[in-house]
Design an enzyme around this catalytic site. Sequence first.
Site, PDB file in Angstrom:
ATOM      1  N   LYS A  47       9.517  -4.003   6.340  1.00 47.83           N
ATOM      2  CA  LYS A  47      10.731  -3.420   6.684  1.00 47.83           C
ATOM      3  C   LYS A  47      11.237  -5.366   7.092  1.00 47.83           C
ATOM      4  CE  LYS A  47      12.710  -0.763   4.643  1.00 47.83           C
ATOM      5  NZ  LYS A  47      13.726  -0.888   3.500  1.00 47.83           N
TER       6      LYS A  47
ATOM      7  N   TYR B  49       5.742   1.318   7.809  1.00 42.28           N
ATOM      8  CA  TYR B  49       7.366   0.938   7.297  1.00 42.28           C
ATOM      9  C   TYR B  49       7.938   0.079   8.268  1.00 42.28           C
ATOM     10  CZ  TYR B  49      12.402   2.492   7.046  1.00 42.28           C
ATOM     11  OH  TYR B  49      13.269   2.255   6.322  1.00 42.28           O
TER      12      TYR B  49
END
Length: 252
Positions: free
Chosen positions: A159, A155
């Site tokens: 991002k 994650y």
Amino acid sequence: MNDYSNRVVIVTGAGSGMGRAMVHEFTSRNARVAAIDVNFERANETVAGLADPSRARAYRADVSDPASVQRAVDDIVAHFERIDLLCNNAGVLDGHAPAHETSIEEWNRVIAINLTGPFLMAKAVIPQMLKQEKGAIINTSSTSGFSAAGGGTAYTASKHGVIGLTRQLCFEYGAKGIRVNTICPGATATPLAMSSSPDMEAAIRSFPAQRWCRPEEIARLAAFLGGDDADFVHGSDYVMDGGWLTAARDPF
């Protein structure tokens, strides 16, 4: 207040959370909205819940699948005849696992949706925006685009990548009339986020705002960035985190 009359907005991840809030916000500003979600029923629920459902249309697309993305965008152009704003909002969390415990399957799943998805959507809509000589793209990153600990390896990497994608797209297309910016939410009260970690409530009490961000607040920021009031805003990363990053400490 930016008015979106005669403008067409695409929102991915429109079936819940921030995506659903964006569909409501843009239609309230007179936009026509293409509400995309991998779950068509959820996208359709979003449209049905609008004050004026005729202002939006639900589409099913898997943002990690090039063919699925292109079919959806082709259908949107055929129906609406233009695209003024793309909100790349679809995303998933990982299991907060460290690198040595992250499977390649989990890594590929998160990168495919969170990073490849915005790339594929942008790749599909940019030709139409170039024909119009104007358009805007808003990519949803996260505070995890700047720091660690908000998610696991996959994650956080995804991002960070979204912010890099935004900057490169800005460099390539800004002079051609296409503005590209990033929204970087902190702890936002979506079903996905609120169930992601048992430590979130304690973490929220540790930063200045001491509350969850509401999806409607993110939607209002998107409406600003996508409209003419933000015409000079290019390649920026707008953090809406209640002071999470400013607190300069790992809330976990």
